[in-house]
Enzyme design. Structure first.
Site, PDB file in Angstrom:
ATOM      1  N   GLU A 243      42.335  36.992  42.102  1.00 22.65           N
ATOM      2  CA  GLU A 243      41.684  36.888  43.355  1.00 22.65           C
ATOM      3  C   GLU A 243      40.335  36.038  43.192  1.00 22.65           C
ATOM      4  OE1 GLU A 243      42.023  40.116  46.484  1.00 22.65           O
ATOM      5  OE2 GLU A 243      39.920  40.308  46.015  1.00 22.65           O
TER       6      GLU A 243
ATOM      7  N   ASP B  15      43.051  42.129  39.903  1.00 21.33           N
ATOM      8  CA  ASP B  15      42.240  42.601  40.927  1.00 21.33           C
ATOM      9  C   ASP B  15      41.079  42.899  40.175  1.00 21.33           C
ATOM     10  OD1 ASP B  15      41.137  43.161  43.623  1.00 21.33           O
ATOM     11  OD2 ASP B  15      41.737  45.022  43.227  1.00 21.33           O
TER      12      ASP B  15
ATOM     13  N   ASP C 116      44.267  49.695  43.537  1.00 16.43           N
ATOM     14  CA  ASP C 116      43.809  48.402  42.705  1.00 16.43           C
ATOM     15  C   ASP C 116      44.924  47.616  42.078  1.00 16.43           C
ATOM     16  OD1 ASP C 116      40.779  48.349  43.406  1.00 16.43           O
ATOM     17  OD2 ASP C 116      41.107  50.293  42.546  1.00 16.43           O
TER      18      ASP C 116
END
EC number: 3.1.21.10
Length: 172
Positions: A66, A7, A138
């Site tokens: 992502e 992430d 996160d």
């Protein structure tokens, strides 16, 4: 199969490593690479070094990250894109295949709805991986990205197996 989920962020980059064995996903590790300093080049170097260190420590076979999304603030979106880019370079330098997933797809895969909030993602990641507590937000997002890749990968393998068996019966 060890899968590393990332992430990306220019201040905090989450990571999550899972072991995918058939349809079972086991927690291996997760955490956050906390970036210090005010100068963007220095922060990007820290993202690269941190992701490289995680890759070296856990030796994943696949890398999931992502995709970029449009933020309200263009400057923030650009910094996020740059952090994402250096994370991808760390993966490709380690000769890992890189897979990209939209945030909505990740949330859909883990929570069941693409509009899920961070707390729902944390809860479901902890539940799916049987964690004793909630991972940091996160790190939970990174684990969710790894889980999304594992689910996608398993679906593709099942589909390929079905197609192969159909083709084999057709040839008879």
């Amino acid at each position: 199969m060890l899968i590393l989920g990332i992430d990306p962020g220019s201040r905090i980059t989450g990571y999550g490593v899972i072991n995918c064995v058939g349809n079972k996903n086991e927690y291996v590790a997760s955490g956050c690479i906390r970036i210090k300093g005010d100068e963007l080049p220095e922060r990007l170097q820290q993202v690269y070094a941190g992701v490289s260190e995680v890759i070296e420590r856990y030796c994943p076979q696949e890398f999931a990250i992502e995709q970029v999304f449009m933020a309200r603030n263009a400057d923030s979106a650009l910094k996020l894109g740059q952090a994402r880019g250096v994370a991808i370079v760390a993966g490709t330098n380690a000769e890992l295949p890189v897979y990209e997933y939209a945030a909505r797809k990740v949330k859909q895969s883990v929570v069941g709805k693409g509009s899920a909030d961070k707390a729902q993602v944390q809860h479901m990641v902890a539940h799916i991986l049987k964690l004793p507590g909630l991972p940091q937000a996160d790190a939970a997002d990174a684990l969710a990205i790894a889980l999304c890749h594992a689910h996608t990968r398993n679906s593709l393998i099942k589909t390929a197996g079905t197609m192969s068996s159909r083709n084999a019966s057709w040839r008879r």
